[in-house]
Design a protein around this motif. Structure first.
Motif, PDB file in Angstrom:
ATOM      1  N   LYS A 281     -10.463 -12.364  10.375  1.00 20.45           N
ATOM      2  CA  LYS A 281      -9.626 -13.561  10.229  1.00 20.45           C
ATOM      3  C   LYS A 281      -9.468 -14.278  11.568  1.00 20.45           C
ATOM      4  O   LYS A 281      -9.507 -15.516  11.636  1.00 20.45           O
ATOM      5  CB  LYS A 281      -8.255 -13.188   9.680  1.00 20.45           C
ATOM      6  CG  LYS A 281      -8.256 -12.835   8.223  1.00 20.45           C
ATOM      7  CD  LYS A 281      -6.865 -12.465   7.760  1.00 20.45           C
ATOM      8  CE  LYS A 281      -6.835 -12.042   6.310  1.00 20.45           C
ATOM      9  NZ  LYS A 281      -5.486 -11.638   5.877  1.00 20.45           N
TER      10      LYS A 281
ATOM     11  N   LYS B 257     -10.714 -18.024  12.535  1.00 18.28           N
ATOM     12  CA  LYS B 257      -9.750 -18.992  13.055  1.00 18.28           C
ATOM     13  C   LYS B 257     -10.240 -19.568  14.369  1.00 18.28           C
ATOM     14  O   LYS B 257     -10.145 -20.774  14.611  1.00 18.28           O
ATOM     15  CB  LYS B 257      -8.399 -18.309  13.237  1.00 18.28           C
ATOM     16  CG  LYS B 257      -7.285 -19.240  13.608  1.00 18.28           C
ATOM     17  CD  LYS B 257      -5.979 -18.506  13.687  1.00 18.28           C
ATOM     18  CE  LYS B 257      -4.845 -19.437  14.042  1.00 18.28           C
ATOM     19  NZ  LYS B 257      -3.558 -18.747  14.154  1.00 18.28           N
TER      20      LYS B 257
ATOM     21  N   LYS C  17     -13.212 -22.012  13.787  1.00 20.75           N
ATOM     22  CA  LYS C  17     -12.831 -23.315  13.251  1.00 20.75           C
ATOM     23  C   LYS C  17     -12.313 -24.228  14.348  1.00 20.75           C
ATOM     24  O   LYS C  17     -12.443 -25.431  14.273  1.00 20.75           O
ATOM     25  CB  LYS C  17     -11.782 -23.160  12.156  1.00 20.75           C
ATOM     26  CG  LYS C  17     -12.347 -22.617  10.877  1.00 20.75           C
ATOM     27  CD  LYS C  17     -11.279 -22.531   9.815  1.00 20.75           C
ATOM     28  CE  LYS C  17     -11.842 -21.996   8.514  1.00 20.75           C
ATOM     29  NZ  LYS C  17     -10.816 -21.887   7.466  1.00 20.75           N
TER      30      LYS C  17
END
Length: 115
Positions: free
Chosen positions: A107, A111, A114
């Motif tokens: 995760k 993150k 992005k």
């Protein structure tokens, strides 16, 4: 509370219970050896059941030796079984912790990717 924190707490609890199992095993071995020694020392020619000497007389030492030996055997078997059970349980929790950390790291990478 995060799932990984919960798993960490449960792994610590399993480690503690595993240590208790080891202590029960040690107490069982002490009782077992004490019962064997007590029977062998107080009785000149005991009867044998596998490796367990016994001699039933009205004297209290014969019952004490047999009860210590039997209690030691039960505690020894129980302690070994508990230690194995909690070691397997802790291994499962540790595997789940690794999976949870892998998911959290994935995760974080997504993150960061992005941004």
């Amino acid at each position: 509370m995060l799932f990984s924190e919960y798993l960490h707490e449960k792994a610590e609890e399993s480690r503690h219970n595993e240590t208790i199992g080891y202590l029960i095993t040690i107490i069982g071995s002490i009782f077992f050896v004490g019962g064997l020694l007590e029977t062998v020392i107080t009785v000149e020619n005991p009867e044998w059941f596998l490796i367990i000497p016994y001699h039933l007389t009205p004297h209290p030492y014969s019952l004490l030796g047999l009860s210590l030996t039997l209690a030691g055997t039960v505690l020894l078997i129980l302690g070994i079984a508990l230690s194995i059970h909690y070691a397997k349980e802790r291994a499962w929790y540790m595997k789940q912790i690794q999976k949870a950390h892998a998911v959290e790291e994935l995760k974080l990478r997504k993150k960061e990717h992005k941004e």
